[in-house]
Design an enzyme around this catalytic site. Structure first.
Site, PDB file in Angstrom:
ATOM      1  CG  ASN A 212      -9.868  -8.507  -2.776  1.00 59.18           C
ATOM      2  OD1 ASN A 212      -9.358  -9.219  -1.918  1.00 59.18           O
ATOM      3  ND2 ASN A 212     -10.671  -7.494  -2.469  1.00 59.18           N
ATOM      4  CG  ASP A 280     -10.490   0.397  -4.586  1.00 60.52           C
ATOM      5  OD1 ASP A 280     -10.412   0.785  -3.405  1.00 60.52           O
ATOM      6  OD2 ASP A 280      -9.526  -0.052  -5.226  1.00 60.52           O
ATOM      7  CE  LYS A 290     -27.192 -17.951 -13.267  1.00 61.75           C
ATOM      8  NZ  LYS A 290     -27.282 -19.348 -13.660  1.00 61.75           N
ATOM      9  CG  ASP A 309     -10.501   4.905   1.851  1.00 63.13           C
ATOM     10  OD1 ASP A 309     -10.151   4.471   2.975  1.00 63.13           O
ATOM     11  OD2 ASP A 309      -9.740   4.963   0.876  1.00 63.13           O
ATOM     12  CB  ILE A 310     -13.005   1.488   6.172  1.00 59.07           C
ATOM     13  CG1 ILE A 310     -14.262   0.934   5.508  1.00 59.07           C
ATOM     14  CG2 ILE A 310     -13.047   1.293   7.688  1.00 59.07           C
ATOM     15  CD1 ILE A 310     -14.383  -0.571   5.535  1.00 59.07           C
ATOM     16  CE  LYS A 342      -2.740   3.292  -1.766  1.00 61.31           C
ATOM     17  NZ  LYS A 342      -2.792   1.917  -2.253  1.00 61.31           N
ATOM     18  CE  LYS A 346      -6.408   4.803   1.007  1.00 64.95           C
ATOM     19  NZ  LYS A 346      -7.353   3.692   0.908  1.00 64.95           N
TER      20      LYS A 346
HETATM   21  N1  CTP Z   1      -9.036   0.721   2.583  1.00 66.92           N
HETATM   22  C1  CTP Z   1     -10.195   0.918   3.272  1.00 66.92           C
HETATM   23  N2  CTP Z   1     -11.363   1.114   2.600  1.00 66.92           N
HETATM   24  C2  CTP Z   1     -11.385   1.127   1.256  1.00 66.92           C
HETATM   25  C3  CTP Z   1     -10.182   0.929   0.539  1.00 66.92           C
HETATM   26  C4  CTP Z   1      -9.032   0.722   1.230  1.00 66.92           C
HETATM   27  O1  CTP Z   1     -10.181   0.900   4.511  1.00 66.92           O
HETATM   28  N3  CTP Z   1     -12.525   1.309   0.625  1.00 66.92           N
HETATM   29  C5  CTP Z   1      -7.785   0.571   3.328  1.00 66.92           C
HETATM   30  C6  CTP Z   1      -7.147  -0.798   3.271  1.00 66.92           C
HETATM   31  O2  CTP Z   1      -7.613  -1.622   4.308  1.00 66.92           O
HETATM   32  C7  CTP Z   1      -5.672  -0.461   3.400  1.00 66.92           C
HETATM   33  C8  CTP Z   1      -5.549   0.896   2.749  1.00 66.92           C
HETATM   34  O3  CTP Z   1      -6.857   1.455   2.742  1.00 66.92           O
HETATM   35  O4  CTP Z   1      -5.314  -0.267   4.752  1.00 66.92           O
HETATM   36  C9  CTP Z   1      -5.020   0.920   1.382  1.00 66.92           C
HETATM   37  O5  CTP Z   1      -5.794   0.156   0.532  1.00 66.92           O
HETATM   38  P1  CTP Z   1      -5.558   0.152  -1.036  1.00 66.92           P
HETATM   39  O6  CTP Z   1      -6.546  -0.741  -1.666  1.00 66.92           O
HETATM   40  O7  CTP Z   1      -4.112  -0.076  -1.318  1.00 66.92           O
HETATM   41  O8  CTP Z   1      -5.846   1.670  -1.351  1.00 66.92           O
HETATM   42  P2  CTP Z   1      -6.812   2.339  -2.336  1.00 66.92           P
HETATM   43  O9  CTP Z   1      -7.392   3.518  -1.697  1.00 66.92           O
HETATM   44  O10 CTP Z   1      -7.769   1.350  -2.885  1.00 66.92           O
HETATM   45  O11 CTP Z   1      -5.803   2.828  -3.441  1.00 66.92           O
HETATM   46  P3  CTP Z   1      -5.440   2.178  -4.845  1.00 66.92           P
HETATM   47  O12 CTP Z   1      -5.935   3.138  -5.825  1.00 66.92           O
HETATM   48  O13 CTP Z   1      -3.949   2.072  -4.796  1.00 66.92           O
HETATM   49  O14 CTP Z   1      -6.108   0.833  -4.915  1.00 66.92           O
END
Ligand code: CTP
Length: 406
Positions: A212, A280, A290, A309-310, A342, A346
């Site tokens: 990204n 994600d 490859k 999701d950390i 969120k 979370k």
């Molecule tokens: N984050 C994380 N681990 C993941 C995804 C997100 O730690 N696998 C953390 C990001 O570092 C940030 C927060 O979660 O602090 C929000 O990330 P975001 O990408 O906006 O959230 P998502 O859970 O991916 O929600 P969305 O569906 O809106 O993308």
């Protein structure tokens, strides 16, 4: 306040070394941990056994002891301290320091340390007044080394003048003053922080990956601000083009699963700030070779699986949950509502909402406009640079910890 502060005490050679034994005892009485390095010359005056018995730790004495190096490398030894105190600091040790020499454990640790060094010199008056020592003292002071003493008086050699090791009381007072001023300037000293930053790269095959647009700038700026206020910062970073901020320990990772593991390894911490734009999803089965185009022109199909999701994981830890877990919510629409949801979903304490819609021009840029959402409500911060946001956040973190009952 001195409780649990770690002192690396380097003991040079000289009759005054016996006073350092008392110094060890007195530092420990004040709740400090003392680890000592005894130079070869120092060991002519006091024994490693006496030092070890008083400090309650192994006494380190030789750079080239392979056993010592294997147990505790000299770099680690020089960094695992809040203050490096050299007492007695001999003319020889000071000359080595002033010139950056490193030919034994003491001088190597002094060259390798990233911590404040304080010297308590002790030597004959002529040696102290010698132009070479004068030059070395000046160099060391302009390098930021702190000095306690030496005192004036009658010396073991029978001469009188400047060069006596300061009293144990005076050395203790200087150590105390150092930590007091450090606490004022570095209010997060003693706190451990974990920051995630940058994108993750999720491999598809050996040459392709999903990624990204995150630059890592905001996370790096937060790591730098926390470290500047004295926190012990581990920055777990996805691939970026940025250099490591001063005094920050950086761990480079590529994938989300590696980032999650590196974060777990960094625990326990007091503060976790998840800024990384973690992918994600990852492809379920990464190809070992490859992926080639096929003659029928049909593109490959991938199955994705969700990455850990950390932020949610750190927020939900039953043991070792950081006292303050902060996340970011980069949203393109309905920004505040989504960010609040969120935060709830979370389980983090604070979330920083930022508008990353293409019209905001924020993604990858230096400016940002954020709202801090805590359990108590919203604070909209004026549009500013990522560095300013990082500085403001670090100060809010200081406020948070200083408002806690001690
Ligand atoms: N984050 C994380 N681990 C993941 C995804 C997100 O730690 N696998 C953390 C990001 O570092 C940030 C927060 O979660 O602090 C929000 O990330 P975001 O990408 O906006 O959230 P998502 O859970 O991916 O929600 P969305 O569906 O809106 O993308």
């Amino acid at each position: 306040m001195l409780h649990n502060k770690r002192i690396l005490l380097i003991m040079g050679g000289g009759v005054a070394a016996y006073k350092s034994l008392d110094l060890i005892r007195r530092l420990r009485e004040r709740g400090m941990q003392v680890r000592a390095i005894l130079t070869r010359a120092g060991a002519e005056f006091v024994t490693p056994l006496a030092v070890a018995s008083l400090s309650g730790e192994k006494c380190y004495s030789d750079l080239f002891s392979l056993t010592d190096e294997a147990e505790m490398g000299h770099i680690r030894l020089s960094r695992e301290a809040d203050l490096v105190l050299v007492a007695p600091a001999t003319a020889d040790l000071m000359a080595k320091m002033a010139n950056g020499l490193a030919n034994d454990l003491a001088s190597t640790a002094l060259l390798a340390t990233d911590k404040q060094v304080m010297l308590a010199p002790a030597m004959n008056v002529q040696m102290w007044n010698n132009p070479a020592t004068r030059r070395n003292v000046e160099t060391l002071q302009s390098d930021g080394v702190l000095m306690v003493g030496p005192d004036d008086g009658l010396m073991a050699c029978g001469e009188t003048g400047a060069g006596r090791l300061s009293s144990v009381e005076d050395i203790l007072a200087s150590v105390d003053a150092f930590f007091t001023s450090e606490n004022a300037l570095r209010p997060l000293a003693g706190k451990k922080a974990l920051v995630t930053a940058g994108p993750t790269h999720e491999p598809i095959d050996p040459v392709r990956y999903l990624a990204n647009r995150s630059s890592g700038k905001q996370g790096y700026a937060i790591a730098a601000s926390l470290a500047a206020l004295g926190a012990d910062v581990t920055l777990v970073s996805g691939p970026t083009a940025l250099s490591t901020p001063a005094s920050v320990k950086r761990i480079d990772v590529e994938r989300a699963t590696e980032m999650a593991q590196a974060c777990d390894n960094a625990l326990p911490v007091d503060i976790a700030v998840c800024v990384a734009a973690v992918a994600d999803w990852r492809v379920e089965s990464e190809q070992s070779g490859k992926i080639k185009k096929t003659s029928d022109g049909v593109p490959p199909a991938f199955t994705f699986v969700e990455n850990p999701d950390i932020l949610a994981h750190l927020s939900g830890l039953a043991t070792d949950r950081p006292a303050l877990v902060i996340g970011f919510a980069a949203e393109t629409d309905n920004v505040l509502k989504r960010a609040k949801d969120k935060r709830q979903r979370k389980g983090c304490d604070w979330i920083i909402a930022n508008d990353v819609s293409p019209s905001s021009g924020i993604m990858g840029g230096d400016e940002t406009s954020v709202t801090l959402i805590t359990g108590d409500g919203l604070e909209q911060w004026p549009q500013s640079s990522k560095t300013e946001v990082a500085g403001n956040l670090a100060l809010r973190i200081v406020d948070y910890f200083s408002s806690l009952p001690s």
